[in-house]
Design an enzyme around this catalytic site. Sequence first.
Site, PDB file in Angstrom:
ATOM      1  N   TYR A 133      38.150  37.054  38.290  1.00 33.83           N
ATOM      2  CA  TYR A 133      38.692  35.809  37.747  1.00 33.83           C
ATOM      3  C   TYR A 133      39.393  34.981  38.829  1.00 33.83           C
ATOM      4  O   TYR A 133      39.335  33.753  38.827  1.00 33.83           O
ATOM      5  CB  TYR A 133      39.653  36.099  36.594  1.00 33.83           C
ATOM      6  CG  TYR A 133      38.967  36.707  35.397  1.00 33.83           C
ATOM      7  CD1 TYR A 133      37.871  36.076  34.800  1.00 33.83           C
ATOM      8  CD2 TYR A 133      39.394  37.914  34.870  1.00 33.83           C
ATOM      9  CE1 TYR A 133      37.235  36.637  33.703  1.00 33.83           C
ATOM     10  CE2 TYR A 133      38.758  38.482  33.772  1.00 33.83           C
ATOM     11  CZ  TYR A 133      37.671  37.840  33.202  1.00 33.83           C
ATOM     12  OH  TYR A 133      37.044  38.402  32.127  1.00 33.83           O
ATOM     13  N   TYR A 134      40.052  35.660  39.748  1.00 35.87           N
ATOM     14  CA  TYR A 134      40.706  34.983  40.865  1.00 35.87           C
ATOM     15  C   TYR A 134      39.678  34.232  41.710  1.00 35.87           C
ATOM     16  O   TYR A 134      39.880  33.062  42.059  1.00 35.87           O
ATOM     17  CB  TYR A 134      41.438  36.021  41.710  1.00 35.87           C
ATOM     18  CG  TYR A 134      42.018  35.510  43.004  1.00 35.87           C
ATOM     19  CD1 TYR A 134      43.137  34.691  43.013  1.00 35.87           C
ATOM     20  CD2 TYR A 134      41.456  35.872  44.225  1.00 35.87           C
ATOM     21  CE1 TYR A 134      43.694  34.245  44.205  1.00 35.87           C
ATOM     22  CE2 TYR A 134      41.995  35.433  45.418  1.00 35.87           C
ATOM     23  CZ  TYR A 134      43.116  34.615  45.411  1.00 35.87           C
ATOM     24  OH  TYR A 134      43.650  34.164  46.594  1.00 35.87           O
ATOM     25  N   PHE A 135      38.556  34.878  42.020  1.00 33.26           N
ATOM     26  CA  PHE A 135      37.522  34.240  42.823  1.00 33.26           C
ATOM     27  C   PHE A 135      36.816  33.117  42.060  1.00 33.26           C
ATOM     28  O   PHE A 135      36.422  32.111  42.658  1.00 33.26           O
ATOM     29  CB  PHE A 135      36.515  35.275  43.321  1.00 33.26           C
ATOM     30  CG  PHE A 135      36.961  35.994  44.558  1.00 33.26           C
ATOM     31  CD1 PHE A 135      36.901  35.381  45.790  1.00 33.26           C
ATOM     32  CD2 PHE A 135      37.471  37.284  44.480  1.00 33.26           C
ATOM     33  CE1 PHE A 135      37.324  36.029  46.943  1.00 33.26           C
ATOM     34  CE2 PHE A 135      37.902  37.947  45.630  1.00 33.26           C
ATOM     35  CZ  PHE A 135      37.828  37.325  46.862  1.00 33.26           C
ATOM     36  N   LYS A 138      39.191  30.210  42.469  1.00 30.81           N
ATOM     37  CA  LYS A 138      39.173  29.665  43.822  1.00 30.81           C
ATOM     38  C   LYS A 138      37.868  28.913  44.110  1.00 30.81           C
ATOM     39  O   LYS A 138      37.867  27.835  44.699  1.00 30.81           O
ATOM     40  CB  LYS A 138      39.365  30.790  44.846  1.00 30.81           C
ATOM     41  CG  LYS A 138      40.765  31.373  44.893  1.00 30.81           C
ATOM     42  CD  LYS A 138      41.777  30.342  45.337  1.00 30.81           C
ATOM     43  CE  LYS A 138      43.138  30.959  45.589  1.00 30.81           C
ATOM     44  NZ  LYS A 138      44.163  29.927  45.943  1.00 30.81           N
TER      45      LYS A 138
END
Length: 226
Positions: A133-135, A138
């Site tokens: 989810y972070y990627f 980003k």
Amino acid sequence: MAKKIAVIGARGGVGRLIMKKLVESDDFTPFPFVRKREQLEELEKECGVKGTCKNIEDSSVEEIAELIKGCDALVFTAGQGGKGPVERIFSVDLDGAIKATEACEMAGVKQLVIVSALGTDNRKLWEETGLRYYFIAKKSADVSLETSTLDYTILQPGALLSGEKGTGLYTLPDEVESKAAIHYAVEREDVAAAIFYSLSHPQAVKRKRIPLVNGDRSISELIAAL
């Protein structure tokens, strides 16, 4: 005249370091954004500069644009680092970055330097890291910035280290293999140094993505190899 630089995420691990560099330079005057009143008071006492207490999650694009009007550039280094609730990853790393982009366009601030992450173009890597989810956040924020009218610079650091000082040395882009990006790391001090270089040499980094991994080359060699 010193350039005025807005810094969103001024109290974060990288934010503190870039604030120190900007304060120590005669060429720049930082204008920090922090979430809490006590953080602002600490910052103003430490650095002797005025800032604003503004939560990027709760602020409108119009409010941010009004605050950064007259700035020469904006640095966006706010983020959850893949930690914390998923909701905040999307409200800070994704929507916060998109708000910053839209606010710069609205306020006429042409340069935006954003701290992203190494490996945003490798979806297989996302699964390996456990930070999918972070990627996603980003990657989406980067694409939004690249479709803007801004003179952006997207810095893509590997895993952030917290040594006492940076090395001042980086790995050239063609030596950074995305498939192994999970193993690559960079000192926070060296990320701050790359931000400072970007602000000092805006034409050299205009509309570029820059991988940041510690190595054996200078920042000028890294930029020249892009």
